[in-house]
Design a protein around this motif. Structure first.
Motif, PDB file in Angstrom:
ATOM      1  N   PHE A  11     -52.647  -3.820  26.679  1.00  0.00           N
ATOM      2  CA  PHE A  11     -52.281  -3.268  27.979  1.00  0.00           C
ATOM      3  C   PHE A  11     -51.284  -2.126  27.850  1.00  0.00           C
ATOM      4  CE2 PHE A  11     -53.623  -7.585  28.746  1.00  0.00           C
ATOM      5  CZ  PHE A  11     -54.363  -7.502  29.910  1.00  0.00           C
ATOM      6  N   GLU A  12     -51.380  -1.181  28.776  1.00  0.00           N
ATOM      7  CA  GLU A  12     -50.408  -0.095  28.841  1.00  0.00           C
ATOM      8  C   GLU A  12     -49.025  -0.694  29.063  1.00  0.00           C
ATOM      9  OE1 GLU A  12     -49.801   4.043  31.297  1.00  0.00           O
ATOM     10  OE2 GLU A  12     -50.654   2.325  32.359  1.00  0.00           O
ATOM     11  N   ASN A  13     -48.068  -0.279  28.275  1.00  0.00           N
ATOM     12  CA  ASN A  13     -46.689  -0.766  28.345  1.00  0.00           C
ATOM     13  C   ASN A  13     -46.570  -2.266  28.126  1.00  0.00           C
ATOM     14  OD1 ASN A  13     -45.765   1.850  28.952  1.00  0.00           O
ATOM     15  ND2 ASN A  13     -46.259   1.529  31.100  1.00  0.00           N
ATOM     16  N   GLY A  14     -47.596  -2.900  27.582  1.00  0.00           N
ATOM     17  CA  GLY A  14     -47.535  -4.332  27.307  1.00  0.00           C
ATOM     18  C   GLY A  14     -47.402  -5.180  28.549  1.00  0.00           C
ATOM     19  N   GLU A  15     -47.847  -4.645  29.696  1.00  0.00           N
ATOM     20  CA  GLU A  15     -47.723  -5.372  30.959  1.00  0.00           C
ATOM     21  C   GLU A  15     -49.081  -5.475  31.638  1.00  0.00           C
ATOM     22  OE1 GLU A  15     -44.759  -3.764  33.519  1.00  0.00           O
ATOM     23  OE2 GLU A  15     -43.336  -3.524  31.895  1.00  0.00           O
ATOM     24  N   PRO A  16     -49.398  -6.626  32.238  1.00  0.00           N
ATOM     25  CA  PRO A  16     -50.679  -6.773  32.904  1.00  0.00           C
ATOM     26  C   PRO A  16     -50.723  -6.126  34.285  1.00  0.00           C
ATOM     27  CG  PRO A  16     -49.455  -8.789  33.114  1.00  0.00           C
ATOM     28  CD  PRO A  16     -48.638  -7.871  32.238  1.00  0.00           C
ATOM     29  N   ARG A  23     -53.739  -1.911  33.339  1.00  0.00           N
ATOM     30  CA  ARG A  23     -54.401  -0.783  32.669  1.00  0.00           C
ATOM     31  C   ARG A  23     -54.581  -1.151  31.203  1.00  0.00           C
ATOM     32  NH1 ARG A  23     -54.402   4.245  35.512  1.00  0.00           N
ATOM     33  NH2 ARG A  23     -55.953   4.720  33.923  1.00  0.00           N
ATOM     34  N   LEU A  24     -55.789  -0.999  30.693  1.00  0.00           N
ATOM     35  CA  LEU A  24     -56.054  -1.251  29.279  1.00  0.00           C
ATOM     36  C   LEU A  24     -55.685  -0.018  28.465  1.00  0.00           C
ATOM     37  CD1 LEU A  24     -59.513  -3.059  29.411  1.00  0.00           C
ATOM     38  CD2 LEU A  24     -57.243  -4.072  29.141  1.00  0.00           C
ATOM     39  N   LEU A  25     -55.275  -0.253  27.218  1.00  0.00           N
ATOM     40  CA  LEU A  25     -54.848   0.825  26.338  1.00  0.00           C
ATOM     41  C   LEU A  25     -55.743   0.847  25.107  1.00  0.00           C
ATOM     42  CD1 LEU A  25     -52.697   3.015  26.088  1.00  0.00           C
ATOM     43  CD2 LEU A  25     -51.283   1.363  24.867  1.00  0.00           C
ATOM     44  N   GLY A  26     -56.486   1.933  24.977  1.00  0.00           N
ATOM     45  CA  GLY A  26     -57.338   2.148  23.823  1.00  0.00           C
ATOM     46  C   GLY A  26     -56.741   3.233  22.953  1.00  0.00           C
ATOM     47  N   ALA A  27     -57.583   3.908  22.179  1.00  0.00           N
ATOM     48  CA  ALA A  27     -57.139   5.015  21.339  1.00  0.00           C
ATOM     49  C   ALA A  27     -58.242   6.061  21.283  1.00  0.00           C
ATOM     50  CB  ALA A  27     -56.796   4.531  19.941  1.00  0.00           C
ATOM     51  N   ARG A  28     -57.825   7.327  21.082  1.00  0.00           N
ATOM     52  CA  ARG A  28     -58.772   8.451  21.016  1.00  0.00           C
ATOM     53  C   ARG A  28     -58.528   9.229  19.742  1.00  0.00           C
ATOM     54  NH1 ARG A  28     -59.350  13.875  22.366  1.00  0.00           N
ATOM     55  NH2 ARG A  28     -61.368  14.379  23.292  1.00  0.00           N
ATOM     56  N   CYS A  29     -59.616   9.630  19.081  1.00  0.00           N
ATOM     57  CA  CYS A  29     -59.545  10.396  17.846  1.00  0.00           C
ATOM     58  C   CYS A  29     -59.352  11.874  18.154  1.00  0.00           C
ATOM     59  CB  CYS A  29     -60.825  10.201  17.044  1.00  0.00           C
ATOM     60  SG  CYS A  29     -60.907  11.206  15.545  1.00  0.00           S
ATOM     61  N   SER A  30     -58.373  12.496  17.504  1.00  0.00           N
ATOM     62  CA  SER A  30     -58.118  13.924  17.718  1.00  0.00           C
ATOM     63  C   SER A  30     -59.184  14.798  17.055  1.00  0.00           C
ATOM     64  CB  SER A  30     -56.743  14.301  17.170  1.00  0.00           C
ATOM     65  OG  SER A  30     -56.700  14.110  15.763  1.00  0.00           O
ATOM     66  N   GLY A  31     -59.916  14.242  16.090  1.00  0.00           N
ATOM     67  CA  GLY A  31     -60.928  15.027  15.390  1.00  0.00           C
ATOM     68  C   GLY A  31     -62.254  15.110  16.117  1.00  0.00           C
ATOM     69  N   CYS A  32     -62.785  13.959  16.539  1.00  0.00           N
ATOM     70  CA  CYS A  32     -64.122  13.952  17.144  1.00  0.00           C
ATOM     71  C   CYS A  32     -64.139  13.483  18.598  1.00  0.00           C
ATOM     72  CB  CYS A  32     -65.065  13.098  16.313  1.00  0.00           C
ATOM     73  SG  CYS A  32     -64.681  11.324  16.329  1.00  0.00           S
ATOM     74  N   VAL A  55     -54.989   5.629  27.757  1.00  0.00           N
ATOM     75  CA  VAL A  55     -55.096   4.692  28.874  1.00  0.00           C
ATOM     76  C   VAL A  55     -56.522   4.789  29.407  1.00  0.00           C
ATOM     77  CG1 VAL A  55     -54.236   4.066  31.152  1.00  0.00           C
ATOM     78  CG2 VAL A  55     -52.653   4.917  29.414  1.00  0.00           C
ATOM     79  N   LEU A  56     -57.176   3.652  29.536  1.00  0.00           N
ATOM     80  CA  LEU A  56     -58.575   3.623  29.946  1.00  0.00           C
ATOM     81  C   LEU A  56     -58.715   3.536  31.462  1.00  0.00           C
ATOM     82  CD1 LEU A  56     -59.959   1.163  27.244  1.00  0.00           C
ATOM     83  CD2 LEU A  56     -59.861   3.661  27.181  1.00  0.00           C
ATOM     84  N   PRO A  57     -59.850   4.002  31.991  1.00  0.00           N
ATOM     85  CA  PRO A  57     -60.102   3.879  33.424  1.00  0.00           C
ATOM     86  C   PRO A  57     -60.121   2.410  33.849  1.00  0.00           C
ATOM     87  CG  PRO A  57     -61.711   5.338  32.395  1.00  0.00           C
ATOM     88  CD  PRO A  57     -60.940   4.684  31.289  1.00  0.00           C
ATOM     89  N   VAL A  58     -59.797   2.143  35.106  1.00  0.00           N
ATOM     90  CA  VAL A  58     -59.794   0.765  35.617  1.00  0.00           C
ATOM     91  C   VAL A  58     -61.139   0.369  36.219  1.00  0.00           C
ATOM     92  CG1 VAL A  58     -57.316   0.699  36.017  1.00  0.00           C
ATOM     93  CG2 VAL A  58     -58.835   1.428  37.864  1.00  0.00           C
ATOM     94  N   SER A  59     -62.004   1.344  36.457  1.00  0.00           N
ATOM     95  CA  SER A  59     -63.306   1.070  37.067  1.00  0.00           C
ATOM     96  C   SER A  59     -64.431   1.500  36.143  1.00  0.00           C
ATOM     97  CB  SER A  59     -63.448   1.833  38.388  1.00  0.00           C
ATOM     98  OG  SER A  59     -62.510   1.373  39.319  1.00  0.00           O
ATOM     99  N   GLY A  60     -65.515   0.734  36.189  1.00  0.00           N
ATOM    100  CA  GLY A  60     -66.688   1.063  35.400  1.00  0.00           C
ATOM    101  C   GLY A  60     -67.901   0.351  35.953  1.00  0.00           C
TER     102      GLY A  60
END
Length: 144
Positions: A11-16, A23-32, A55-60
């Motif tokens: 979670f973003e900031n370690g808080e639900p 907000r869920l927390l993922g990671a993004r590659c700077s290369g691709c 930070v990932l979107p909350v809706s999908g």
């Protein structure tokens, strides 16, 4: 009642619950540009990029789903009263598919269903602390 996250790093900031909910927390590659969840230190697609928090979107939308009819392997802990079947699937958040519990009634669940991030109880610790995890529920019209 005391509550804690199943894993603060998810979670973003370690808080639900932030101002607008979890907000869920993922990671993004700077290369691709590959986005992953959960976060990881290296890119699964290229050797050149640096992974940074995203930070990932909350809706999908539900991409695929199934019914988890039997208890998963450890470290799963069944709730009081034993395992009860639940829906699980992949949610398409645009940049990444997230595997998650789906808090959706059987009559409503379908591929393409708009869903929104939420939290649900996972289990109780021995001291009575309620441990929560992320899940997705149906998104209602006009919801932010």
């Amino acid at each position: 009642m005391t509550t804690r996250l199943i894993d603060e790093s998810l979670f973003e900031n370690g808080e639900p619950h932030g101002g607008d909910g979890p907000r869920l927390l993922g990671a993004r590659c700077s290369g691709c540009g590959t986005v992953v969840f959960p976060r990881q230190d290296s890119c699964p697609r290229c050797p050149d990029g640096v992974m940074s928090a995203r930070v990932l979107p909350v809706s999908g939308r539900v991409w695929s789903w199934t019914l988890q009819a039997f208890p998963p392997k450890p470290p799963y802990r069944p709730p009081a009263g034993g395992h009860r079947p639940y829906h699980v699937g992949y949610v398409d958040l645009g940049e990444v598919l997230v595997e998650a519990r789906l808090v959706v009634p059987r009559a409503e669940i379908r591929i393409g269903l708009p869903v929104r991030l939420t939290t649900v109880p996972a289990y109780r610790d021995e001291d009575g602390t309620e441990v929560v995890t992320f899940a997705f529920r149906p998104e209602r019209d006009g919801e932010r």
